[in-house]
Design a protein around this motif. Structure first.
Motif, PDB file in Angstrom:
ATOM      1  N   MET A 456     -30.456 -17.697 -20.683  1.00  0.00           N
ATOM      2  CA  MET A 456     -29.941 -16.908 -21.807  1.00  0.00           C
ATOM      3  C   MET A 456     -28.867 -15.897 -21.374  1.00  0.00           C
ATOM      4  SD  MET A 456     -31.575 -17.532 -24.746  1.00  0.00           S
ATOM      5  CE  MET A 456     -33.137 -17.951 -25.501  1.00  0.00           C
ATOM      6  N   MET A 457     -28.793 -15.612 -20.104  1.00  0.00           N
ATOM      7  CA  MET A 457     -27.954 -14.518 -19.609  1.00  0.00           C
ATOM      8  C   MET A 457     -26.490 -14.586 -20.040  1.00  0.00           C
ATOM      9  SD  MET A 457     -27.727 -13.084 -15.705  1.00  0.00           S
ATOM     10  CE  MET A 457     -26.844 -14.518 -15.080  1.00  0.00           C
ATOM     11  N   PRO A 458     -25.844 -15.759 -20.145  1.00  0.00           N
ATOM     12  CA  PRO A 458     -24.409 -15.774 -20.484  1.00  0.00           C
ATOM     13  C   PRO A 458     -24.081 -15.317 -21.901  1.00  0.00           C
ATOM     14  CG  PRO A 458     -25.088 -17.844 -19.423  1.00  0.00           C
ATOM     15  CD  PRO A 458     -26.329 -17.100 -19.758  1.00  0.00           C
ATOM     16  N   ILE A 459     -25.050 -15.266 -22.809  1.00  0.00           N
ATOM     17  CA  ILE A 459     -24.747 -15.020 -24.232  1.00  0.00           C
ATOM     18  C   ILE A 459     -23.930 -13.747 -24.447  1.00  0.00           C
ATOM     19  CG2 ILE A 459     -25.790 -14.455 -26.475  1.00  0.00           C
ATOM     20  CD1 ILE A 459     -27.949 -16.528 -25.871  1.00  0.00           C
ATOM     21  N   PRO A 460     -24.354 -12.566 -23.966  1.00  0.00           N
ATOM     22  CA  PRO A 460     -23.542 -11.367 -24.239  1.00  0.00           C
ATOM     23  C   PRO A 460     -22.169 -11.410 -23.582  1.00  0.00           C
ATOM     24  CG  PRO A 460     -25.315 -10.869 -22.700  1.00  0.00           C
ATOM     25  CD  PRO A 460     -25.577 -12.230 -23.220  1.00  0.00           C
ATOM     26  N   PHE A 461     -22.051 -12.066 -22.420  1.00  0.00           N
ATOM     27  CA  PHE A 461     -20.757 -12.152 -21.745  1.00  0.00           C
ATOM     28  C   PHE A 461     -19.774 -13.005 -22.540  1.00  0.00           C
ATOM     29  CE2 PHE A 461     -23.831 -11.060 -18.501  1.00  0.00           C
ATOM     30  CZ  PHE A 461     -23.167 -10.112 -17.731  1.00  0.00           C
ATOM     31  N   VAL A 462     -20.282 -14.086 -23.127  1.00  0.00           N
ATOM     32  CA  VAL A 462     -19.425 -14.957 -23.946  1.00  0.00           C
ATOM     33  C   VAL A 462     -18.902 -14.187 -25.154  1.00  0.00           C
ATOM     34  CG1 VAL A 462     -19.403 -16.988 -25.447  1.00  0.00           C
ATOM     35  CG2 VAL A 462     -20.494 -17.112 -23.194  1.00  0.00           C
ATOM     36  N   PHE A 463     -19.782 -13.434 -25.817  1.00  0.00           N
ATOM     37  CA  PHE A 463     -19.347 -12.709 -27.009  1.00  0.00           C
ATOM     38  C   PHE A 463     -18.485 -11.501 -26.660  1.00  0.00           C
ATOM     39  CE2 PHE A 463     -22.571 -15.270 -29.035  1.00  0.00           C
ATOM     40  CZ  PHE A 463     -22.001 -15.522 -30.270  1.00  0.00           C
ATOM     41  N   PHE A 464     -18.698 -10.919 -25.488  1.00  0.00           N
ATOM     42  CA  PHE A 464     -17.839  -9.815 -25.061  1.00  0.00           C
ATOM     43  C   PHE A 464     -16.392 -10.288 -24.918  1.00  0.00           C
ATOM     44  CE2 PHE A 464     -15.929  -6.953 -21.888  1.00  0.00           C
ATOM     45  CZ  PHE A 464     -16.200  -5.730 -22.479  1.00  0.00           C
ATOM     46  N   LYS A 465     -16.218 -11.518 -24.451  1.00  0.00           N
ATOM     47  CA  LYS A 465     -14.865 -12.050 -24.236  1.00  0.00           C
ATOM     48  C   LYS A 465     -14.295 -12.694 -25.487  1.00  0.00           C
ATOM     49  CE  LYS A 465     -12.123 -14.840 -21.041  1.00  0.00           C
ATOM     50  NZ  LYS A 465     -12.130 -15.648 -19.789  1.00  0.00           N
ATOM     51  N   TYR A 466     -15.129 -13.449 -26.205  1.00  0.00           N
ATOM     52  CA  TYR A 466     -14.611 -14.235 -27.338  1.00  0.00           C
ATOM     53  C   TYR A 466     -15.129 -13.757 -28.693  1.00  0.00           C
ATOM     54  CZ  TYR A 466     -13.503 -17.457 -23.526  1.00  0.00           C
ATOM     55  OH  TYR A 466     -13.012 -18.011 -22.367  1.00  0.00           O
ATOM     56  N   GLY A 467     -15.860 -12.642 -28.724  1.00  0.00           N
ATOM     57  CA  GLY A 467     -16.474 -12.200 -29.971  1.00  0.00           C
ATOM     58  C   GLY A 467     -15.481 -11.962 -31.098  1.00  0.00           C
ATOM     59  N   ALA A 468     -14.344 -11.324 -30.799  1.00  0.00           N
ATOM     60  CA  ALA A 468     -13.351 -11.044 -31.840  1.00  0.00           C
ATOM     61  C   ALA A 468     -12.849 -12.337 -32.475  1.00  0.00           C
ATOM     62  CB  ALA A 468     -12.192 -10.251 -31.250  1.00  0.00           C
ATOM     63  N   ARG A 469     -12.639 -13.353 -31.657  1.00  0.00           N
ATOM     64  CA  ARG A 469     -12.170 -14.641 -32.166  1.00  0.00           C
ATOM     65  C   ARG A 469     -13.248 -15.303 -33.032  1.00  0.00           C
ATOM     66  NH1 ARG A 469     -10.202 -18.598 -27.574  1.00  0.00           N
ATOM     67  NH2 ARG A 469      -9.212 -16.603 -27.000  1.00  0.00           N
ATOM     68  N   ILE A 470     -14.497 -15.190 -32.602  1.00  0.00           N
ATOM     69  CA  ILE A 470     -15.596 -15.790 -33.365  1.00  0.00           C
ATOM     70  C   ILE A 470     -15.764 -15.071 -34.695  1.00  0.00           C
ATOM     71  CG2 ILE A 470     -18.097 -16.210 -33.387  1.00  0.00           C
ATOM     72  CD1 ILE A 470     -17.884 -16.462 -30.296  1.00  0.00           C
ATOM     73  N   ARG A 471     -15.670 -13.733 -34.682  1.00  0.00           N
ATOM     74  CA  ARG A 471     -15.797 -12.976 -35.929  1.00  0.00           C
ATOM     75  C   ARG A 471     -14.656 -13.276 -36.890  1.00  0.00           C
ATOM     76  NH1 ARG A 471     -14.987  -8.036 -35.537  1.00  0.00           N
ATOM     77  NH2 ARG A 471     -14.438  -7.794 -33.332  1.00  0.00           N
ATOM     78  N   ALA A 472     -13.466 -13.488 -36.357  1.00  0.00           N
ATOM     79  CA  ALA A 472     -12.305 -13.785 -37.201  1.00  0.00           C
ATOM     80  C   ALA A 472     -12.491 -15.107 -37.960  1.00  0.00           C
ATOM     81  CB  ALA A 472     -11.040 -13.851 -36.349  1.00  0.00           C
ATOM     82  N   ALA A 473     -13.265 -16.009 -37.388  1.00  0.00           N
ATOM     83  CA  ALA A 473     -13.516 -17.303 -38.044  1.00  0.00           C
ATOM     84  C   ALA A 473     -14.619 -17.221 -39.079  1.00  0.00           C
ATOM     85  CB  ALA A 473     -13.851 -18.352 -36.991  1.00  0.00           C
ATOM     86  N   SER A 474     -15.316 -16.075 -39.159  1.00  0.00           N
ATOM     87  CA  SER A 474     -16.423 -15.919 -40.095  1.00  0.00           C
ATOM     88  C   SER A 474     -15.938 -15.277 -41.382  1.00  0.00           C
ATOM     89  CB  SER A 474     -17.523 -15.052 -39.462  1.00  0.00           C
ATOM     90  OG  SER A 474     -18.487 -14.689 -40.421  1.00  0.00           O
ATOM     91  N   LYS A 475     -16.469 -15.725 -42.517  1.00  0.00           N
ATOM     92  CA  LYS A 475     -16.124 -15.147 -43.809  1.00  0.00           C
ATOM     93  C   LYS A 475     -16.913 -13.873 -44.088  1.00  0.00           C
ATOM     94  CE  LYS A 475     -15.033 -19.633 -45.944  1.00  0.00           C
ATOM     95  NZ  LYS A 475     -15.388 -20.602 -47.029  1.00  0.00           N
ATOM     96  N   ARG A 476     -18.009 -13.662 -43.350  1.00  0.00           N
ATOM     97  CA  ARG A 476     -18.889 -12.534 -43.637  1.00  0.00           C
ATOM     98  C   ARG A 476     -18.753 -11.405 -42.632  1.00  0.00           C
ATOM     99  NH1 ARG A 476     -22.059 -17.209 -43.990  1.00  0.00           N
ATOM    100  NH2 ARG A 476     -22.700 -17.786 -46.121  1.00  0.00           N
ATOM    101  N   SER A 477     -18.247 -11.694 -41.452  1.00  0.00           N
ATOM    102  CA  SER A 477     -18.206 -10.686 -40.398  1.00  0.00           C
ATOM    103  C   SER A 477     -17.058  -9.712 -40.620  1.00  0.00           C
ATOM    104  CB  SER A 477     -18.065 -11.366 -39.031  1.00  0.00           C
ATOM    105  OG  SER A 477     -18.088 -10.402 -38.006  1.00  0.00           O
ATOM    106  N   SER A 478     -17.165  -8.544 -39.984  1.00  0.00           N
ATOM    107  CA  SER A 478     -16.123  -7.526 -40.093  1.00  0.00           C
ATOM    108  C   SER A 478     -14.892  -7.944 -39.295  1.00  0.00           C
ATOM    109  CB  SER A 478     -16.634  -6.189 -39.563  1.00  0.00           C
ATOM    110  OG  SER A 478     -16.979  -6.309 -38.188  1.00  0.00           O
ATOM    111  N   GLU A 479     -13.764  -7.428 -39.689  1.00  0.00           N
ATOM    112  CA  GLU A 479     -12.539  -7.709 -38.940  1.00  0.00           C
ATOM    113  C   GLU A 479     -12.540  -6.873 -37.666  1.00  0.00           C
ATOM    114  OE1 GLU A 479     -10.215  -9.860 -39.463  1.00  0.00           O
ATOM    115  OE2 GLU A 479     -11.054 -10.621 -41.316  1.00  0.00           O
TER     116      GLU A 479
END
Length: 479
Positions: A456-479
Motif C-alpha cells: 500500500m505504501m506507494p499510494i500517497p506518493f502517487v497522489f502527491f505527484k499526480y494528484g492535481a492531474r487526477i483531480r482535474a479529471a474529476s467532475k466532483r473534486s476541487s480545482e
C-alpha cells in the motif's frame, strides 16, 4: 418541460420573475457564518464534536478485555462474544449512508444529538443483558446509532474552518478516533476486575455526557441550513416570498434528495480513484488497529507472560506513538501553510501520510520479530509505538486530503471511506485470534500485515505527484 438556459423550467422561470427572486447568501464578515466565529469559539465547538467521536470510538474497544467472563456467563463460545466488537464496528460503516445525507438536509446538530441519544439508549440492553443474543443485538444497534459523528464531524469541521486552518482541527478529530480505541483496553484491563458489565456501565455514563454536550453547546454549523433559516425569517418579516437560498431555488423532492444522497457515497467510492484508493488504505489502518486489540494479548500475555490487567498497559506504547506523531503535525501544518497562499493544494496535506506509509511496515516487522519469550518486551512495545505514529500520520493526511479534494461533498466522501474501512475493521475480530494461533504463529502473522502495508505504501506518493492531474479529471473534486 423545456428548460431555460439557467437550468430552470419555463414555469419556474415565470414564477421567479413574478416573485423577483432575491438570493440569500452570506454577507462580507457575516457573524452568522460559522467560518467567521471567533478562534476560541471554533476550537471549543471542535472539541465538543470531537468528544462525541472519542466516546463512540472508545465504545468499540472498552469491551474487548476478558471476553471469556461474559462467554462463560452465557455459556457460549468466545466467537459469539467477539461479535460484540464486529457488529458494533459494522454499524459504523453502514450508519453513515443514512446519517450523512440526512445531515446535509436537516443540518449537523440534530443528527449528532439524535445519534448520540440513540447510542446511549441502546447501550442499556448490552449492559443489563441476560443472554448473549441481547448482548450482541444491543451492540449492533448501538454501533449503528453511534455512527453519525464518524462522518458528520468531518463536515462540521469543514463548515467552521477555512482549508488553510483545518490541519489542527482535523488532527484533533482524527486523533479521537484512535486515542479512544487505545484507551479502552487500558481502562478495561483493570475495570474487568469488577466484572465484565463494569465496562458497559462506564460506557453508559460516557454516552450520556456525549449526548448532552452537543445538545447544550453546539449550534448548527451547516451553511445551507443556516441560510435557509435566514430566508424563512426574511420571508416572514417582509411578506416577500422572493427571498430564497440557491438550494431552495433549485429544490428537489425530498424522496429524490434522499435517493441521490444515499447512492452518492457509493458512487464516489466506485467512480473516484481518490476516494477508492484512500478508503482502501484507511481500511488497512482500521483493520490493523482492531487487530491489535486481539494481537497484543497474544504477544504480551501468552509470550511475555503479563497479567491481564498489565496487558492493557501495552496500549500505552501505541498512545505514545500517536502523541509523537501529533507533535510532528506542527511541522506538517507549517509546511502546508507555506505551500500556498491563501490556499494550498490538497496534495500539501500528504507528507505526513507519506512518512507514515514508510514507518507502518517497519513497526509490524519489529513487532513480529520481537515476539519471542527471550527477547525483551520493550522491542514489541517499540513496534506498537511505531504503529501508533504511522496510524495517525496516515489517517490525518488521508482525511485532510479527502476533505480538501471534495469540500462540497465532504460528508458523502467521509461516508464512503467510512463504509469500507469499518467493514474491514469489523471483520478482524472474527479471524485474527485464529490467525495468531495458527501455524503462522504471531511472528509470521505480523509479517504478513507488514508485507500488505508495503504493498500500500506507494499510494500517497502517487497522489502527491499526480494528484492535481487526477483531480482535474474529476467532475466532483476541487480545482
Amino acid at each position: 418541460m423545456k428548460p431555460t438556459p439557467e437550468g430552470l423550467t419555463l414555469s419556474q422561470s415565470r414564477r421567479e420573475k413574478a416573485l423577483d427572486v432575491k438570493i440569500v447568501t452570506w454577507k462580507e464578515n457575516d457573524p452568522d457564518d460559522p467560518r467567521n466565529w471567533g478562534f476560541g469559539i471554533k476550537w471549543f465547538r471542535t472539541v465538543i464534536v470531537s468528544y462525541t467521536c472519542f466516546v463512540v470510538a472508545m465504545g468499540s474497544s472498552l469491551v474487548v478485555m476478558d471476553m471469556e467472563k461474559s462467554a462463560a456467563e452465557f455459556n457460549v463460545s468466545i466467537d459469539v462474544i467477539h461479535l460484540t466488537v464486529a457488529v458494533f464496528v459494522f454499524g459504523f460503516g453502514i450508519g453513515p449512508l443514512l446519517f450523512s445525507p440526512l445531515s446535509e438536509i436537516f443540518g449537523r446538530r440534530p443528527i449528532i444529538v439524535v445519534s448520540m441519544g440513540l447510542y446511549f439508549i441502546f447501550t442499556f440492553p448490552s449492559a443489563f443483558a441476560q443472554n448473549a443474543a441481547t448482548l450482541v443485538v444491543g451492540r449492533a444497534i448501538a454501533g449503528l446509532a453511534a455512527s453519525a459523528p464518524m462522518t458528520v464531524i468531518g463536515g462540521c469541521i469543514a463548515d467552521m474552518w477555512e482549508a488553510r486552518e483545518r490541519g489542527w482541527p482535523m488532527a484533533a478529530f482524527s486523533g479521537t478516533l484512535f486515542v479512544g480505541p487505545c484507551l479502552g483496553p487500558i481502562i478495561a484491563g483493570y475495570l474487568t476486575v469488577e466484572g465484565w458489565r463494569a465496562n458497559y456501565y462506564l460506557l453508559l455514563g460516557l454516552a450520556g455526557s456525549a449526548t448532552l454536550a452537543p445538545y447544550l453547546f453546539l449550534p448548527e454549523t451547516y451553511a445551507v441550513v443556516l441560510l435557509r433559516r435566514r430566508a424563512i425569517a426574511l420571508r416572514k418579516e417582509t411578506g416577500d416570498e422572493g427571498f430564497m437560498t440557491t438550494q431552495e431555488r433549485f429544490r428537489k423532492p425530498f424522496a429524490e434528495v434522499m435517493k441521490t444522497s444515499l447512492i452518492r457515497p457509493l458512487q464516489l467510492l466506485v467512480t473516484e480513484p481518490i476516494i477508492f484508493l484512500f478508503s482502501l488504505y484507511l481500511s488497512l489502518i482500521y483493520a490493523l488497529l482492531y487487530l491489535l486489540f486481539f494481537a497484543i494479548p497474544v504477544v504480551f500475555q501468552e509470550v511475555h507472560h503479563w497479567s491481564r490487567g498489565s496487558t492493557g498497559l501495552a496500549f500505552i506504547a501505541v498512545l505514545l506513538g500517536m502523541l509523537g506523531c501529533f507533535a510532528t503535525l506542527i511541522v506538517w501544518q507549517s509546511k502546508y501553510v507555506a505551500a500556498g497562499k491563501p490556499n494550498a493544494p490538497p496534495e500539501a496535506r500528504l507528507p505526513s501520510m507519506m512518512v507514515g506509509s514508510i514507518t507502518l511496515p517497519i513497526g509490524f516487522f519489529i513487532l513480529a520479530w520481537c515476539t519471542y519469550e527471550d527477547v525483551h518486551w520493550i522491542g514489541a512495545a517499540i513496534g506498537c509505538a511505531i504503529f501508533g505514529f504511522s496510524m495517525i500520520g496516515v489517517y490525518v493526511g488521508a482525511n485532510s486530503y479527502i476533505v480538501d479534494a471534495f469540500p462540497e461533498w465532504a460528508s458523502s466522501a467521509m461516508a464512503a471511506k467510512t463504509l469500507i474501512s469499518r467493514l474491514c475493521g469489523g471483520a478482524i475480530p472474527m479471524f485474527v485470534d485464529r490467525m495468531y494461533h495458527s501455524r503462522m504463529g504471531p511472528r509470521w502473522s505480523s509479517c504478513l500485515l507488514a508485507f500488505i502495508s508495503l504493498a500500500m505504501m506507494p499510494i500517497p506518493f502517487v497522489f502527491f505527484k499526480y494528484g492535481a492531474r487526477i483531480r482535474a479529471a474529476s467532475k466532483r473534486s476541487s480545482e
